[in-house]
Design an enzyme around this catalytic site. Structure first.
Site, short mmCIF file in Angstrom:
data_model
loop_
_atom_site.label_atom_id
_atom_site.label_comp_id
_atom_site.label_asym_id
_atom_site.label_seq_id
_atom_site.Cartn_x
_atom_site.Cartn_y
_atom_site.Cartn_z
N CYS A 14 44.79 51.77 85.69
CA CYS A 14 43.86 52.77 86.22
C CYS A 14 43.55 52.53 87.70
O CYS A 14 43.54 51.42 88.18
CB CYS A 14 42.54 52.81 85.46
SG CYS A 14 42.62 53.70 83.92
N ALA A 15 43.30 53.62 88.39
CA ALA A 15 42.94 53.54 89.80
C ALA A 15 41.76 54.46 90.05
O ALA A 15 41.66 55.53 89.45
CB ALA A 15 44.12 54.00 90.66
#
Lengths: 370, 244
Positions: A14-15
């Site tokens: 995830c970012a």
């Protein structure tokens, strides 16, 4: 031959990214797309999304509803309900750019609405609570429909795909906002579907999140007692509702809210006020590894879990504040910055519009930090 | 020396190009977030990087000399076993994770979990030197090697965050200046060093001064405290069934 579990490794995680111009100057979506695209490898194509504040100047007094439908039946049911309860001034399909990489998109509609006065009067609710009830009703009761955003002068744009493709799909270069947040998803415990993409929103709140909320069920049970319906199958949903509950309904300050969601350990708690909050709202402690960016029309706050199990970097340049999972995602849009730092666990990075600074006391930087 | 512009390649192509350069010295410019640079290299090449290096810089490295002009992100020197990494900037979390040899010099601050699970064996003696300070869990489960925190940035925050040395059973952590005793794990013990007791780390301090052009006298102007461990088998009661 079918690949077996363990034969493929996708090293993602995830970012998140956020950019605010604290003078309130608006800029188009290309910067936030470039920022989140720099962290392409943190997502796996099963979710991307953006929240943008200040985009609907022309209709800033109306609630902007972005609603996703599986089919026409869901749309008709929802629109019947909306017509009964709201004056709808604009009713249109969201402008999209068809892309080969974005498939199985739902029907995506945008409405600018205001509660019907007679309905509002008999409901004994505030405008916000009237919208809140409508959102919960649609998400919970209309099969094949969910509300992606419901605030004023803001919108969420999210779906299944890599975030840079989602940004192109929603034509974000045509929108101008003073505050953008973004998310690239690598779903782990829950399905990668359009409703499960971040940001999660309610009224003007939006949340993008990297990590997982192990306390989801505890948080959810508590929130359900106050009319929140968790229908989007992803843990992050409770963060948006927690902020709405604590800051809008309970009128807690940002500092107090952070003391609830990232409470210090009982062994390191220093202030009686913190201990009291932890006793009172213990069920809203967000446990597990996370880095989140929570935004409203006033600004954003980015914060980690107490022992910092996820990355987070912040930087400033002029009136801009940048936050992201990785420093490179900031440097790609602001190669030269004045200050760049990594906040500690539970230590918030706060970026408020200049004229809203007085509204929220700046939280103590270190009292939650481990 | 070959100069490569990282902006011209995607992640996978950049790593492939780098792996195929047959020269002892390579410079990469416009680095911005590319991961795994120098990762797993088993050679003596010198890799000069300009920009912000992505996660796992020099992970599993066995021998290269990596110099980064810019900041590192997460996992710098993760499980490296030989070689030298010099960062002219700061690094993120878990730098030197499970490091088993070689040296990691960081000019500014390091993030959380610096050198956790670090270990040593015979001539494999890993060392991490941080010019600024480090976050919580520094040296957690440390089983060997040396961590040195210099606190040269003087920003009035503790040299290390809480739970420093938790579960540690070997190796040593050296702190320069004021020791945040409340952040040290209960199984650790501290010894303030006299000038003549600095010998084991003198070479490392001089290298720091040399790499970053810092005055060694300034580094030596504050006392050093060595943190080691009291109990070698911390958790024996958890798996032997009785305490002997």
């Amino acid at each position: 031959m079918l690949r077996r579990e363990g034969e493929i490794r996708i090293p993602s995680g995830c970012a998140i990214a956020g950019i605010i111009n604290r003078q309130g100057e608006r800029f188009d979506g290309s910067a936030i797309i470039a920022s989140i695209a720099n962290m392409h490898q943190r997502s796996n194509g099963l979710g991307g999304g953006f929240a943008a504040y200040g985009i609907y100047q022309e209709y800033k007094d109306y609630f902007a509803l972005h609603i996703y439908y599986d089919d026409e039946t869901a749309r008709q049911l929802t629109e019947n309900y909306l017509n009964q309860n709201f004056r709808i001034v604009v009713n249109e399909m969201l402008p999209l750019r068809p892309l080969r990489r974005i498939v199985d998109a739902p029907l995506i509609w945008r409405y600018f609405v205001t509660p019907r006065e007679e309905k509002l009067m008999v409901s004994h609710l505030s405008e916000d609570d009237f919208i809140f009830k409508a959102v919960m009703w649609i998400n919970d009761c209309v099969r094949g429909a969910f509300v992606a955003s419901s605030g004023k002068n803001m919108g969420a744009f999210k779906g299944v795909g890599y975030p840079e493709d989602i940004g192109e799909f929603f034509r974000l270069e045509e929108y101008h906002a003073y505050l953008w947040t973004a998310h690239g998803r690598f779903p782990t415990n829950t399905p990668g579907w359009w409703g499960g993409a971040h940001p999660f929103t309610l009224l003007n709140w939006s949340v993008v999140h990297n990590g997982e909320i192990s306390s989801y069920s505890t948080n959810r049970r508590f929130l359900e007692m106050y009319g929140y319906r968790c229908s989007l199958q992803t843990d992050t949903e409770v963060i948006a509702y927690t902020f709405d509950f604590l800051m809008r309904k309970q009128q807690l300050t940002l500092e107090e809210t952070l003391d609830v969601i990232a409470a210090p350990f009982w062994t390191t708690i220093q202030k009686e006020a913190q201990a009291r909050l932890r006793r009172q709202y213990g069920a809203l402690l967000l446990n597990g590894p996370f880095s989140i960016i929570v935004a409203t029309d006033h600004g954003l706050v980015a914060v980690n879990d107490r022992i910092k199990l996820r990355p987070l970097v912040a930087a400033t340049r002029g009136s801009y504040l940048y936050v992201a999972s990785e420093e490179s995602a900031i440097r790609v849009v602001a190669p030269v910055v004045e200050k760049v730092w990594t906040p500690g666990g539970g230590e918030p990075v706060v970026g408020l519009l200049k004229d809203k600074e007085g509204l929220i006391a700046m939280p103590d930087q270190q009292s939650r930090s481990a | 020396m070959t100069v490569i512009d990282a902006g011209q390649y995607d992640q996978a192509a950049l790593l492939e190009v780098l792996a195929n350069v047959n020269e002892p010295e390579i410079e990469v410019v416009h680095v911005n977030g590319q991961r795994y640079l120098g990762c797993g290299w088993k050679n003596r090449k010198k890799l000069i990087l300009r920009g912000t290096a992505g996660n796992n810089l020099g992970a599993f490295a066995e021998g290269p000399h990596i110099v980064l002009y810019g900041n590192g992100q997460e996992g710098v020197g993760n499980t490296m076993s030989e070689g030298l990494i010099v960062v002219h900037g700061r690094v993120g979390d878990i730098a030197g994770y499970g490091m088993r040899g070689g040296a990691l010099y960081i000019r500014d601050n390091a993030g959380y979990r610096l050198g956790i699970h670090m270990k040593a064996y015979l001539q494999k003696q890993p060392v991490i030197v941080v010019g600024g300070r480090a976050g919580a869990f520094t040296g957690e489960y440390m089983a060997g090697g040396t961590i040195i925190i210099l606190g040269l940035n003087d920003d009035n925050r503790p040299l290390v965050g809480p739970w420093c040395g938790t579960g540690m059973y070997s190796g040593a952590i050296y702190l320069r200046g004021e020791v945040p005793y409340e952040h040290l794990a209960p199984n650790t013990t501290c010894q303030v060093l006299q000038a003549d007791e600095l010998e084991p780390i003198m070479d490392y301090l001089q290298r720091y001064a040399e790499y970053f052009d810092y005055d060694i006298e300034k580094i030596l102007s504050q006392p050093f405290t060595r943190i080691t461990t009291v109990n070698k088998r911390l958790y024996k009661h958890m798996y032997t069934g009785f305490v002997s």
